[in-house]
Design an enzyme around this catalytic site. Structure first.
Site, PDB file in Angstrom:
ATOM      1  N   HIS A 196       0.852  -1.188   0.000  1.00  0.00           N
ATOM      2  CA  HIS A 196       0.000   0.000   0.000  1.00  0.00           C
ATOM      3  C   HIS A 196       0.893   1.245   0.000  1.00  0.00           C
ATOM      4  O   HIS A 196       1.971   1.244   0.600  1.00  0.00           O
ATOM      5  CB  HIS A 196      -0.878   0.058   1.255  1.00  0.00           C
ATOM      6  CG  HIS A 196      -2.136  -0.734   1.169  1.00  0.00           C
ATOM      7  ND1 HIS A 196      -2.747  -1.280   2.285  1.00  0.00           N
ATOM      8  CD2 HIS A 196      -2.936  -1.056   0.118  1.00  0.00           C
ATOM      9  CE1 HIS A 196      -3.855  -1.911   1.921  1.00  0.00           C
ATOM     10  NE2 HIS A 196      -3.986  -1.792   0.613  1.00  0.00           N
ATOM     11  N   CYS A 294      -2.361   2.849   9.081  1.00  0.00           N
ATOM     12  CA  CYS A 294      -3.360   1.859   8.682  1.00  0.00           C
ATOM     13  C   CYS A 294      -4.532   1.846   9.661  1.00  0.00           C
ATOM     14  O   CYS A 294      -5.664   1.567   9.252  1.00  0.00           O
ATOM     15  CB  CYS A 294      -2.732   0.465   8.613  1.00  0.00           C
ATOM     16  SG  CYS A 294      -1.706   0.203   7.158  1.00  0.00           S
TER      17      CYS A 294
END
Length: 301
Positions: A196, A294
Site C-alpha cells: 500500500h 493503517c
C-alpha cells in the site's frame, strides 16, 4: 514546558517524544493554522493473523490479540491527547483486518469514496465502512474499481497521490479524480513489502509544500521516483531500516507526527524539521502488515 507528546509519554509510559524545537527555527507548529483533525478507528477486538495476503502475515505464528488491543488503546489515547475528534466503527466478527480503518475508504470534502477490496478475505469491510459513512452524514460514492482507501489514496494539499501495483486498480485513480474533483498523481509500487502507498509514503504536512512528505525511494519504480523528486525536492527520504518497521506508516496533523518508535532516525529527522513527534508501538498490528496510519482514517468534512 512539556509538549503534548511528552505529556502523553509521562502518562502512558509507552510512548516517546521529542521536545518542540528551539525558538527561531522553522517549526511544524507554526507553518499554518491547523483545523481540528477528525479520524475514524476500529478496535481490534477480533484481530489475529489467520490468512496471508501480504508478506508481513504469517498465520503459523501466534498473534496476541490482547497486546494488539492495548497498543491500539494507547494510540487512541494519544490522538485524544492531541485534541483529535476520534470516532469509532464497530468491528465485525470474522474480519480481523478491520482494525486497519485507513483501508475502509477515502473521505475528502465531505464525500466518501468506498473501498473495494482486492482479496475476498476483506470484501465485507467495504460495505461496513460505507454504512458507517452514510450514518455519519457523508455523501457516499460506491467504488466501481478496486481501491483500498487511504491505503493507496493520500491527499497532499489539493492533490491526491495514488498508489498501484499490488492492490488498487489504476482505473480507480481516474475514478477518484472524478469523485473528488482533484488532480490525481499515480505512483507505481514495486516492493511487495510495501503493498500500500501508506507503507512507503507519509504525509507530514497535509497543507502541502515541498517538504510535506516522506518516502522510501526503493518502494517505487524509476518513473515514480522521478515524480517524487520533482514534486517534493525537500522530502524526508527514509532509510530501508526505518521503512522496514513501518516507520512511514505514521500519522500527522501537520504539527505532530505519531510514528513507530523503532524508526529512530526518521523521528530524529522529523524533530530536526520542526515537527513534534510521539512514538507509539503498534508492533503487534504490524504482524498483519499495518501500523499507525493503517489504523487511522482521516475524515475531511
Amino acid at each position: 514546558m512539556l509538549d503534548r507528546g511528552a505529556r502523553s509519554l509521562r502518562r502512558t509510559g509507552t510512548t516517546r517524544a521529542h521536545r518542540a524545537p528551539e525558538a527561531g527555527k522553522r517549526t511544524g507548529w507554526a507553518r499554518h493554522a491547523v483545523p481540528m483533525t477528525s479520524v475514524l478507528m476500529c478496535r481490534p477486538e477480533h484481530f489475529t493473523v489467520s490468512y496471508r495476503i501480504n508478506p508481513w502475515m504469517r498465520p503459523e505464528q501466534a498473534t496476541d490479540t490482547r497486546l494488539a488491543l492495548a497498543q491500539w488503546e494507547t494510540l487512541h489515547a494519544v490522538y485524544r491527547d492531541l485534541g483529535f475528534d476520534v470516532r469509532l466503527v464497530d468491528p465485525l466478527p470474522g474480519y480481523p483486518d478491520m482494525v486497519y480503518a485507513a483501508n475502509g475508504g477515502t473521505v475528502i470534502d465531505g464525500t466518501a469514496l468506498t473501498a473495494r477490496f482486492r482479496h475476498t478475505e476483506r470484501a465485507a469491510e467495504g460495505p461496513a465502512y460505507g454504512a458507517w459513512f452514510r450514518a455519519a452524514g457523508f455523501a457516499v460514492h460506491e467504488a466501481r474499481h478496486v481501491n483500498e482507501g487511504e491505503g493507496d489514496l493520500l491527499l497532499v494539499g489539493d492533490t491526491v497521490y495514488a498508489g498501484t501495483g499490488f492492490r488498487t486498480d489504476p482505473r480507480a485513480h481516474a475514478e477518484a479524480a472524478e469523485v473528488f474533483g482533484r488532480e490525481v498523481v499515480s505512483l507505481q509500487l514495486v516492493d511487495p513489502r510495501y503493498y500500500h502507498l501508506d507503507t512507503a509514503f507519509a504525509v507530514l504536512d497535509p497543507a502541502g509544500g515541498p517538504g510535506a512528505v516522506a518516502y522510501l525511494p526503493g518502494a517505487f519504480d524509476d518513473a515514480s521516483q522521478e515524480v517524487l523528486r520533482f514534486r517534493f525536492p525537500d522530502a524526508v527520504v527514509v532509510s530501508d531500516d526505518d521503512a522496514a518497521v513501518l516507520g512511514l506508516n505514521c500519522f500527522s496533523d501537520g504539527r505532530t507526527v505519531v510514528h513507530a518508535p523503532q524508526a529512530e532516525k526518521f523521528a530524529a529527522d522529523l524533530a530536526e524539521r520542526g515537527f513534534g513527534t510521539v512514538g507509539v508501538d503498534t508492533s503487534e498490528l504490524r504482524r498483519g502488515g499495518g501500523g499507525i496510519k493503517c489504523a487511522t482514517l482521516e475524515l475531511r468534512s
